[in-house]
Design a protein around this motif. Structure first.
Motif, PDB file in Angstrom:
ATOM      1  N   GLU A 120       0.821  -1.215   0.000  1.00  0.00           N
ATOM      2  CA  GLU A 120       0.000   0.000   0.000  1.00  0.00           C
ATOM      3  C   GLU A 120       0.854   1.263   0.000  1.00  0.00           C
ATOM      4  OE1 GLU A 120      -3.332   2.388  -0.125  1.00  0.00           O
ATOM      5  OE2 GLU A 120      -3.164   0.218  -0.451  1.00  0.00           O
ATOM      6  N   GLY A 121       1.999   1.216   0.640  1.00  0.00           N
ATOM      7  CA  GLY A 121       2.857   2.393   0.723  1.00  0.00           C
ATOM      8  C   GLY A 121       3.414   2.860  -0.596  1.00  0.00           C
ATOM      9  N   ALA A 122       3.256   2.067  -1.655  1.00  0.00           N
ATOM     10  CA  ALA A 122       3.768   2.463  -2.970  1.00  0.00           C
ATOM     11  C   ALA A 122       2.876   3.485  -3.652  1.00  0.00           C
ATOM     12  CB  ALA A 122       3.916   1.239  -3.875  1.00  0.00           C
ATOM     13  N   TYR A 123       1.606   3.564  -3.262  1.00  0.00           N
ATOM     14  CA  TYR A 123       0.653   4.373  -4.015  1.00  0.00           C
ATOM     15  C   TYR A 123       0.729   5.841  -3.626  1.00  0.00           C
ATOM     16  CZ  TYR A 123      -1.191  -0.121  -5.383  1.00  0.00           C
ATOM     17  OH  TYR A 123      -1.320  -1.384  -5.903  1.00  0.00           O
ATOM     18  N   ALA A 124       0.789   6.688  -4.660  1.00  0.00           N
ATOM     19  CA  ALA A 124       0.842   8.132  -4.429  1.00  0.00           C
ATOM     20  C   ALA A 124      -0.418   8.594  -3.707  1.00  0.00           C
ATOM     21  CB  ALA A 124       0.983   8.866  -5.753  1.00  0.00           C
ATOM     22  N   GLY A 125      -0.231   9.515  -2.784  1.00  0.00           N
ATOM     23  CA  GLY A 125      -1.369  10.073  -2.069  1.00  0.00           C
ATOM     24  C   GLY A 125      -1.651  11.488  -2.530  1.00  0.00           C
ATOM     25  N   THR A 126      -2.089  12.324  -1.618  1.00  0.00           N
ATOM     26  CA  THR A 126      -2.359  13.723  -1.922  1.00  0.00           C
ATOM     27  C   THR A 126      -1.051  14.513  -1.842  1.00  0.00           C
ATOM     28  OG1 THR A 126      -2.729  14.310   0.387  1.00  0.00           O
ATOM     29  CG2 THR A 126      -4.627  13.469  -0.867  1.00  0.00           C
ATOM     30  N   PRO A 127      -1.026  15.720  -2.385  1.00  0.00           N
ATOM     31  CA  PRO A 127       0.175  16.544  -2.242  1.00  0.00           C
ATOM     32  C   PRO A 127       0.578  16.763  -0.787  1.00  0.00           C
ATOM     33  CG  PRO A 127      -1.248  17.455  -3.938  1.00  0.00           C
ATOM     34  CD  PRO A 127      -2.026  16.345  -3.288  1.00  0.00           C
ATOM     35  N   GLU A 128      -0.396  16.828   0.083  1.00  0.00           N
ATOM     36  CA  GLU A 128      -0.102  17.049   1.506  1.00  0.00           C
ATOM     37  C   GLU A 128       0.615  15.869   2.144  1.00  0.00           C
ATOM     38  OE1 GLU A 128      -2.874  19.729  -0.062  1.00  0.00           O
ATOM     39  OE2 GLU A 128      -3.101  17.534   0.048  1.00  0.00           O
ATOM     40  N   GLN A 129       0.516  14.698   1.538  1.00  0.00           N
ATOM     41  CA  GLN A 129       1.163  13.505   2.088  1.00  0.00           C
ATOM     42  C   GLN A 129       2.571  13.291   1.548  1.00  0.00           C
ATOM     43  OE1 GLN A 129      -2.136  10.997   0.769  1.00  0.00           O
ATOM     44  NE2 GLN A 129      -2.533  10.428   2.910  1.00  0.00           N
ATOM     45  N   ALA A 130       3.037  14.166   0.671  1.00  0.00           N
ATOM     46  CA  ALA A 130       4.326  13.965   0.014  1.00  0.00           C
ATOM     47  C   ALA A 130       5.479  13.901   1.006  1.00  0.00           C
ATOM     48  CB  ALA A 130       4.563  15.077  -1.007  1.00  0.00           C
ATOM     49  N   GLY A 131       5.516  14.824   1.952  1.00  0.00           N
ATOM     50  CA  GLY A 131       6.606  14.838   2.921  1.00  0.00           C
ATOM     51  C   GLY A 131       6.680  13.553   3.717  1.00  0.00           C
ATOM     52  N   GLU A 132       5.525  13.046   4.115  1.00  0.00           N
ATOM     53  CA  GLU A 132       5.483  11.793   4.878  1.00  0.00           C
ATOM     54  C   GLU A 132       5.997  10.630   4.035  1.00  0.00           C
ATOM     55  OE1 GLU A 132       2.100   8.842   6.859  1.00  0.00           O
ATOM     56  OE2 GLU A 132       1.581  10.907   6.312  1.00  0.00           O
ATOM     57  N   MET A 133       5.634  10.593   2.756  1.00  0.00           N
ATOM     58  CA  MET A 133       6.088   9.510   1.888  1.00  0.00           C
ATOM     59  C   MET A 133       7.603   9.553   1.707  1.00  0.00           C
ATOM     60  SD  MET A 133       3.213   9.047  -1.087  1.00  0.00           S
ATOM     61  CE  MET A 133       3.826   7.405  -1.484  1.00  0.00           C
ATOM     62  N   VAL A 134       8.149  10.736   1.540  1.00  0.00           N
ATOM     63  CA  VAL A 134       9.596  10.860   1.381  1.00  0.00           C
ATOM     64  C   VAL A 134      10.310  10.452   2.662  1.00  0.00           C
ATOM     65  CG1 VAL A 134      11.476  12.514   1.052  1.00  0.00           C
ATOM     66  CG2 VAL A 134       9.475  12.571  -0.456  1.00  0.00           C
ATOM     67  N   ARG A 135       9.805  10.878   3.808  1.00  0.00           N
ATOM     68  CA  ARG A 135      10.429  10.492   5.071  1.00  0.00           C
ATOM     69  C   ARG A 135      10.398   8.975   5.257  1.00  0.00           C
ATOM     70  NH1 ARG A 135       7.925  15.329   6.557  1.00  0.00           N
ATOM     71  NH2 ARG A 135       6.028  14.291   7.305  1.00  0.00           N
ATOM     72  N   SER A 136       9.321   8.345   4.818  1.00  0.00           N
ATOM     73  CA  SER A 136       9.219   6.895   4.916  1.00  0.00           C
ATOM     74  C   SER A 136      10.285   6.212   4.065  1.00  0.00           C
ATOM     75  CB  SER A 136       7.822   6.445   4.475  1.00  0.00           C
ATOM     76  OG  SER A 136       7.736   5.042   4.423  1.00  0.00           O
ATOM     77  N   ARG A 137      10.512   6.733   2.849  1.00  0.00           N
ATOM     78  CA  ARG A 137      11.550   6.161   1.987  1.00  0.00           C
ATOM     79  C   ARG A 137      12.925   6.308   2.622  1.00  0.00           C
ATOM     80  NH1 ARG A 137       7.155   5.460   0.182  1.00  0.00           N
ATOM     81  NH2 ARG A 137       6.570   4.963  -1.981  1.00  0.00           N
ATOM     82  N   ILE A 138      13.180   7.474   3.190  1.00  0.00           N
ATOM     83  CA  ILE A 138      14.480   7.698   3.822  1.00  0.00           C
ATOM     84  C   ILE A 138      14.669   6.755   5.001  1.00  0.00           C
ATOM     85  CG2 ILE A 138      15.840   9.368   5.151  1.00  0.00           C
ATOM     86  CD1 ILE A 138      14.604  11.554   3.355  1.00  0.00           C
ATOM     87  N   ALA A 139      13.625   6.565   5.795  1.00  0.00           N
ATOM     88  CA  ALA A 139      13.708   5.646   6.941  1.00  0.00           C
ATOM     89  C   ALA A 139      13.987   4.219   6.493  1.00  0.00           C
ATOM     90  CB  ALA A 139      12.404   5.702   7.741  1.00  0.00           C
ATOM     91  N   ASP A 140      13.493   3.855   5.301  1.00  0.00           N
ATOM     92  CA  ASP A 140      13.726   2.513   4.765  1.00  0.00           C
ATOM     93  C   ASP A 140      15.085   2.368   4.089  1.00  0.00           C
ATOM     94  OD1 ASP A 140      11.340   1.486   5.633  1.00  0.00           O
ATOM     95  OD2 ASP A 140      10.293   1.718   3.712  1.00  0.00           O
ATOM     96  N   GLY A 141      15.827   3.474   3.974  1.00  0.00           N
ATOM     97  CA  GLY A 141      17.163   3.403   3.394  1.00  0.00           C
ATOM     98  C   GLY A 141      17.243   3.699   1.915  1.00  0.00           C
TER      99      GLY A 141
END
Length: 349
Positions: A120-141
């Motif tokens: 589920e985390g692969a799917y793009a969300g709203t523009p407001e969720q962009a920062g959270e998605m990027v932080r998640s990628r960074i946390a995953d390495g």
């Protein structure tokens, strides 16, 4: 730490071949001075290249890395793998290709990549969720952010969400890479200002205005001509369209990097690990690059644009990723396949 002296090799310096010279490996790096070597490799008549970098592949498992290095590919830039534990298990393994990875890509719910069973985390969300998605990628390495773009109406992330992701990634210091396999997807990649676009349209050429826009924006392209060739054989598309696009990009001054889309994904056109990068170099020259430019596209180019400052050239202090071959690749590019020896961070294969 062991020292190895490679004696009398001609060295590819990014433009041509030097006269015979000595290169010393000291542990993991290329040394400024020889000192007393533990091993001497006589390289008279041979050519020394920086280890090759495949700027677009998809990891499968440990066997992937071993196969890559057997063909002189000492760095692999993975464009989508998950879970994060798989990627982490393949990092910094001695004697095999070094990797960087996008980890989990960002896709749209209606695009083709939604068929691959991504979480589920692969799917793009709203523009407001962009920062959270990027932080998640960074946390995953993740080392960079990969967006899978589609033409409008074909199920990819919408422009607002994609643009917000690019901005959030840039603020976090991550490069952004866009999958774009159609002219419509390229329009979106240009509009949102990604750093690197991977693939060229399959079955159509880019328009002149798109080529001009890419050049003006300083965007980089990884055309994956080996994948275009595989698709052309399976689906009857024209490889010439892809070659024409790469030629136009090159003529316009758009940086071109060598990447293959090597994968072992069921249902995806097959591209072999390792050997395909040598084919990619050949296809790049068919598109108009010189042999030296093609070699740069697999060495110094990806090192520069993916910010891998420790590799890509044969210089003192750089990581000892090296490829020793028979023949002169500037007159016969197939010489890159005549591999005599490979070193990965100083480890001989």
């Amino acid at each position: 730490m062991a020292k190895t002296l490679i004696r009398g090799a001609r060295v590819f310096d990014g433009h041509g071949l030097t006269g015979p010279r000595d290169v010393t490996i000291d542990g993991r790096v290329i040394a400024a001075e020889a000192g007393e070597p533990d091993e001497v490799v006589e390289a008279d008549g041979l050519t020394l290249l920086p280890g090759l970098i495949d700027a677009h592949l998809h990891l499968k498992g440990p066997e992937t890395l071993g196969k890559l290095v057997s063909y002189g590919v000492t760095t692999g830039l993975d464009m989508a793998s998950w879970p994060a534990s798989l990627v982490q298990s393949l990092r910094e393994q001695p004697g095999v290709s070094d990797i960087r990875s996008a980890g989990l890509p960002v896709i749209g719910r209606g695009g083709r990549h939604a068929q691959f069973g991504m979480p589920e985390g692969a799917y793009a969300g709203t523009p407001e969720q962009a920062g959270e998605m990027v932080r998640s990628r960074i946390a995953d390495g993740s080392d960079y952010l990969k967006l899978v773009l589609e033409a409008p109406g074909e199920g990819g992330p919408d422009q607002a969400a994609a643009a917000a992701l690019v901005m959030a990634a840039r603020e976090a210091g991550l490069l952004t890479i866009a999958h774009a396999a159609s002219a419509g997807a390229y329009d979106l990649a240009i509009a949102i200002g990604v750093d690197i676009v991977t693939h060229v349209p399959f079955g159509e050429a880019l328009r002149p205005d798109q080529v001009e826009a890419l050049a003006a924006a300083g965007q980089v392209v990884v055309p994956t001509l080996t994948m275009a060739e595989s698709i052309s054989k399976l689906r009857g598309t024209r490889l010439e369209d892809a070659l024409e696009t790469v030629g136009a990009l090159h003529d316009a001054g758009v940086p071109i990097l060598a990447g293959t889309d090597a994968n072992a994904q069921p249902g995806v056109p097959p591209v072999e690990y390792g050997s395909s990068l040598h084919r990619e170099l050949e296809l790049l020259t068919r598109a108009g690059l010189t042999n030296a430019e093609a070699l740069n596209a697999a060495t110094a180019g990806p090192a520069q644009y993916f910010k891998l400052a420790d590799r890509g050239v044969v210089e003192a202090g750089r990581r000892a990723d090296l490829l020793l071959i028979a023949g002169d690749p500037l007159t016969d590019l197939s010489a890159t396949r005549s591999i005599t020896r490979v070193w990965v961070a100083g480890v001989s294969k």
